[in-house]
Scaffold this motif. Structure first.
Motif, PDB file in Angstrom:
ATOM      1  N   LEU A 174       0.879  -1.032  -0.042  1.00 23.24           N
ATOM      2  CA  LEU A 174      -0.006   0.062  -0.055  1.00 23.24           C
ATOM      3  C   LEU A 174       0.849   1.316   0.069  1.00 23.24           C
ATOM      4  O   LEU A 174       1.260   1.776   1.000  1.00 23.24           O
ATOM      5  CB  LEU A 174      -0.916  -0.069   1.096  1.00 23.24           C
ATOM      6  CG  LEU A 174      -1.904  -1.320   1.278  1.00 23.24           C
ATOM      7  CD1 LEU A 174      -2.707  -1.220   2.611  1.00 23.24           C
ATOM      8  CD2 LEU A 174      -3.006  -0.917   0.165  1.00 23.24           C
ATOM      9  N   THR A 175       1.072   1.773  -1.192  1.00 23.67           N
ATOM     10  CA  THR A 175       1.976   3.070  -1.459  1.00 23.67           C
ATOM     11  C   THR A 175       0.988   4.081  -1.228  1.00 23.67           C
ATOM     12  O   THR A 175      -0.228   3.969  -1.269  1.00 23.67           O
ATOM     13  CB  THR A 175       3.065   2.967  -2.598  1.00 23.67           C
ATOM     14  OG1 THR A 175       1.992   2.784  -3.785  1.00 23.67           O
ATOM     15  CG2 THR A 175       3.947   1.622  -2.812  1.00 23.67           C
ATOM     16  N   MET A 176       1.540   5.061  -1.233  1.00 28.73           N
ATOM     17  CA  MET A 176       0.620   6.554  -1.202  1.00 28.73           C
ATOM     18  C   MET A 176      -0.188   6.489  -2.356  1.00 28.73           C
ATOM     19  O   MET A 176      -1.292   7.037  -2.455  1.00 28.73           O
ATOM     20  CB  MET A 176       1.641   7.821  -0.917  1.00 28.73           C
ATOM     21  CG  MET A 176       0.774   8.949  -0.760  1.00 28.73           C
ATOM     22  SD  MET A 176      -0.314   8.599   0.776  1.00 28.73           S
ATOM     23  CE  MET A 176       0.284   9.887   1.905  1.00 28.73           C
ATOM     24  N   LYS A 177       0.292   5.889  -3.640  1.00 29.02           N
ATOM     25  CA  LYS A 177      -0.276   6.587  -4.751  1.00 29.02           C
ATOM     26  C   LYS A 177      -1.486   5.264  -4.874  1.00 29.02           C
ATOM     27  O   LYS A 177      -2.552   5.777  -5.079  1.00 29.02           O
ATOM     28  CB  LYS A 177       0.739   5.925  -6.081  1.00 29.02           C
ATOM     29  CG  LYS A 177      -0.116   6.340  -7.384  1.00 29.02           C
ATOM     30  CD  LYS A 177       1.003   6.054  -8.482  1.00 29.02           C
ATOM     31  CE  LYS A 177       0.265   6.041  -9.762  1.00 29.02           C
ATOM     32  NZ  LYS A 177       1.373   6.223 -10.839  1.00 29.02           N
ATOM     33  N   ARG A 178      -1.273   4.204  -4.307  1.00 30.01           N
ATOM     34  CA  ARG A 178      -2.258   3.268  -4.345  1.00 30.01           C
ATOM     35  C   ARG A 178      -3.222   3.405  -3.235  1.00 30.01           C
ATOM     36  O   ARG A 178      -4.549   3.202  -3.565  1.00 30.01           O
ATOM     37  CB  ARG A 178      -1.686   1.905  -3.891  1.00 30.01           C
ATOM     38  CG  ARG A 178      -1.053   1.238  -5.322  1.00 30.01           C
ATOM     39  CD  ARG A 178      -0.498  -0.153  -4.786  1.00 30.01           C
ATOM     40  NE  ARG A 178       0.435  -0.659  -5.774  1.00 30.01           N
ATOM     41  CZ  ARG A 178       0.980  -1.736  -5.713  1.00 30.01           C
ATOM     42  NH1 ARG A 178       0.968  -2.483  -4.516  1.00 30.01           N
ATOM     43  NH2 ARG A 178       1.621  -2.510  -6.809  1.00 30.01           N
ATOM     44  N   LEU A 179      -2.892   3.951  -2.347  1.00 31.84           N
ATOM     45  CA  LEU A 179      -3.905   4.397  -1.058  1.00 31.84           C
ATOM     46  C   LEU A 179      -4.678   5.697  -1.846  1.00 31.84           C
ATOM     47  O   LEU A 179      -6.122   5.507  -1.503  1.00 31.84           O
ATOM     48  CB  LEU A 179      -3.061   4.861   0.223  1.00 31.84           C
ATOM     49  CG  LEU A 179      -2.802   3.707   1.166  1.00 31.84           C
ATOM     50  CD1 LEU A 179      -2.091   4.410   2.235  1.00 31.84           C
ATOM     51  CD2 LEU A 179      -3.979   2.943   1.580  1.00 31.84           C
ATOM     52  N   SER A 180      -4.227   6.524  -2.338  1.00 27.35           N
ATOM     53  CA  SER A 180      -4.911   7.596  -2.744  1.00 27.35           C
ATOM     54  C   SER A 180      -5.858   7.137  -3.867  1.00 27.35           C
ATOM     55  O   SER A 180      -7.094   7.421  -3.941  1.00 27.35           O
ATOM     56  CB  SER A 180      -3.934   8.959  -3.413  1.00 27.35           C
ATOM     57  OG  SER A 180      -3.283   8.283  -4.455  1.00 27.35           O
ATOM     58  N   ILE A 181      -5.512   6.367  -4.841  1.00 29.13           N
ATOM     59  CA  ILE A 181      -6.336   5.629  -5.829  1.00 29.13           C
ATOM     60  C   ILE A 181      -7.498   4.800  -5.151  1.00 29.13           C
ATOM     61  O   ILE A 181      -8.837   4.778  -5.531  1.00 29.13           O
ATOM     62  CB  ILE A 181      -5.637   4.960  -6.953  1.00 29.13           C
ATOM     63  CG1 ILE A 181      -4.594   5.852  -7.596  1.00 29.13           C
ATOM     64  CG2 ILE A 181      -6.598   4.093  -7.746  1.00 29.13           C
ATOM     65  CD1 ILE A 181      -3.810   4.853  -8.683  1.00 29.13           C
ATOM     66  N   LEU A 182      -7.161   4.066  -4.183  1.00 31.90           N
ATOM     67  CA  LEU A 182      -8.152   3.408  -3.342  1.00 31.90           C
ATOM     68  C   LEU A 182      -9.130   4.324  -2.597  1.00 31.90           C
ATOM     69  O   LEU A 182     -10.390   4.046  -2.868  1.00 31.90           O
ATOM     70  CB  LEU A 182      -7.429   2.617  -2.170  1.00 31.90           C
ATOM     71  CG  LEU A 182      -8.466   1.453  -1.415  1.00 31.90           C
ATOM     72  CD1 LEU A 182      -8.783   0.446  -2.334  1.00 31.90           C
ATOM     73  CD2 LEU A 182      -7.520   0.940  -0.281  1.00 31.90           C
ATOM     74  N   PHE A 183      -8.823   5.217  -2.174  1.00 35.72           N
ATOM     75  CA  PHE A 183      -9.589   6.050  -1.348  1.00 35.72           C
ATOM     76  C   PHE A 183     -10.442   7.039  -2.516  1.00 35.72           C
ATOM     77  O   PHE A 183     -11.641   7.155  -2.320  1.00 35.72           O
ATOM     78  CB  PHE A 183      -8.857   6.938  -0.573  1.00 35.72           C
ATOM     79  CG  PHE A 183      -8.706   6.535   1.016  1.00 35.72           C
ATOM     80  CD1 PHE A 183      -9.604   5.974   1.585  1.00 35.72           C
ATOM     81  CD2 PHE A 183      -7.083   6.590   1.215  1.00 35.72           C
ATOM     82  CE1 PHE A 183      -9.247   5.375   2.793  1.00 35.72           C
ATOM     83  CE2 PHE A 183      -6.919   5.806   2.392  1.00 35.72           C
ATOM     84  CZ  PHE A 183      -7.840   5.379   3.218  1.00 35.72           C
ATOM     85  N   LEU A 184      -9.781   7.406  -3.543  1.00 37.23           N
ATOM     86  CA  LEU A 184     -10.680   8.035  -4.704  1.00 37.23           C
ATOM     87  C   LEU A 184     -11.547   7.143  -5.388  1.00 37.23           C
ATOM     88  O   LEU A 184     -12.924   7.379  -5.480  1.00 37.23           O
ATOM     89  CB  LEU A 184      -9.888   8.654  -5.634  1.00 37.23           C
ATOM     90  CG  LEU A 184     -10.444   9.499  -6.930  1.00 37.23           C
ATOM     91  CD1 LEU A 184     -10.912  10.763  -6.293  1.00 37.23           C
ATOM     92  CD2 LEU A 184      -9.194   9.769  -7.872  1.00 37.23           C
ATOM     93  N   GLY A 185     -11.364   6.010  -5.507  1.00 36.50           N
ATOM     94  CA  GLY A 185     -12.262   5.103  -6.170  1.00 36.50           C
ATOM     95  C   GLY A 185     -13.280   4.664  -4.982  1.00 36.50           C
ATOM     96  O   GLY A 185     -14.700   4.668  -5.533  1.00 36.50           O
ATOM     97  N   LEU A 186     -12.884   4.686  -3.757  1.00 37.97           N
ATOM     98  CA  LEU A 186     -14.031   4.221  -2.627  1.00 37.97           C
ATOM     99  C   LEU A 186     -15.076   5.507  -2.581  1.00 37.97           C
ATOM    100  O   LEU A 186     -16.287   5.322  -2.653  1.00 37.97           O
ATOM    101  CB  LEU A 186     -13.547   4.057  -1.282  1.00 37.97           C
ATOM    102  CG  LEU A 186     -14.494   3.852  -0.253  1.00 37.97           C
ATOM    103  CD1 LEU A 186     -15.143   2.532  -0.520  1.00 37.97           C
ATOM    104  CD2 LEU A 186     -13.784   3.472   1.062  1.00 37.97           C
ATOM    105  N   PHE A 187     -14.471   6.710  -2.689  1.00 42.55           N
ATOM    106  CA  PHE A 187     -15.429   7.981  -2.681  1.00 42.55           C
ATOM    107  C   PHE A 187     -16.424   8.120  -3.990  1.00 42.55           C
ATOM    108  O   PHE A 187     -17.313   8.191  -3.725  1.00 42.55           O
ATOM    109  CB  PHE A 187     -14.272   9.064  -2.446  1.00 42.55           C
ATOM    110  CG  PHE A 187     -15.222  10.331  -2.777  1.00 42.55           C
ATOM    111  CD1 PHE A 187     -15.978  10.804  -1.638  1.00 42.55           C
ATOM    112  CD2 PHE A 187     -14.928  11.251  -3.969  1.00 42.55           C
ATOM    113  CE1 PHE A 187     -16.569  12.125  -1.782  1.00 42.55           C
ATOM    114  CE2 PHE A 187     -15.822  12.477  -3.891  1.00 42.55           C
ATOM    115  CZ  PHE A 187     -16.485  12.722  -2.733  1.00 42.55           C
ATOM    116  N   ALA A 188     -15.546   7.492  -4.822  1.00 43.95           N
ATOM    117  CA  ALA A 188     -16.343   7.673  -6.145  1.00 43.95           C
ATOM    118  C   ALA A 188     -17.419   6.616  -6.162  1.00 43.95           C
ATOM    119  O   ALA A 188     -18.754   7.001  -6.623  1.00 43.95           O
ATOM    120  CB  ALA A 188     -15.663   7.418  -7.489  1.00 43.95           C
TER     121      ALA A 188
END
Length: 113
Positions: free
Chosen positions: A5-19
């Motif tokens: 879980l890198t910062m890039k993967r976490l941000s994509i994960l949270f952005l996807g969850l938000f969407a």
């Protein structure tokens, strides 16, 4: 060392969850809330249990009774009817009492001879 879980993967994960959550809230509004609001805006009844929009039916249509009118007017009419009945009963009682007095007077006159 590779991290899962890198910062890039976490941000994509949270952005996807938000969407997904935003899309879910819009879908909930469009498919669950809006049909009920549209139904009630047309003056019909919305049943959440079956998600049914139904046309209200007057009880008078089901029972065959006449439509209810003005309650105050109907109450006044009923009161006038009761007063007429009470007046008729009072008149009958006065006539009966007058007849009894006439019969008493005749009885006294016949006994007095």
């Amino acid at each position: 060392m590779n991290r899962l879980l890198t910062m890039k993967r976490l941000s994509i994960l949270f952005l996807g969850l938000f969407a997904v959550l935003v899309a879910g809230s819009f879908a909930y509004q469009a498919y669950w809330i809006e049909p009920g609001d549209r139904c009630e805006a047309r003056g019909q009844w919305w049943a959440d249990e079956g998600r049914i929009c139904a046309q209200p039916i007057s009880i008078a249509e089901i029972t065959g009774r006449p439509l209810p009118g003005n309650r105050a007017q109907e109450s006044a009419e009923k009161n006038r009817e009761l007063v007429r009945i009470e007046d008729a009963i009072a008149a009958q009682k006065r006539a009966r009492d007058a007849d009894a007095e006439v019969q008493r007077a005749r009885l006294k006159a016949s006994q007095g001879r």
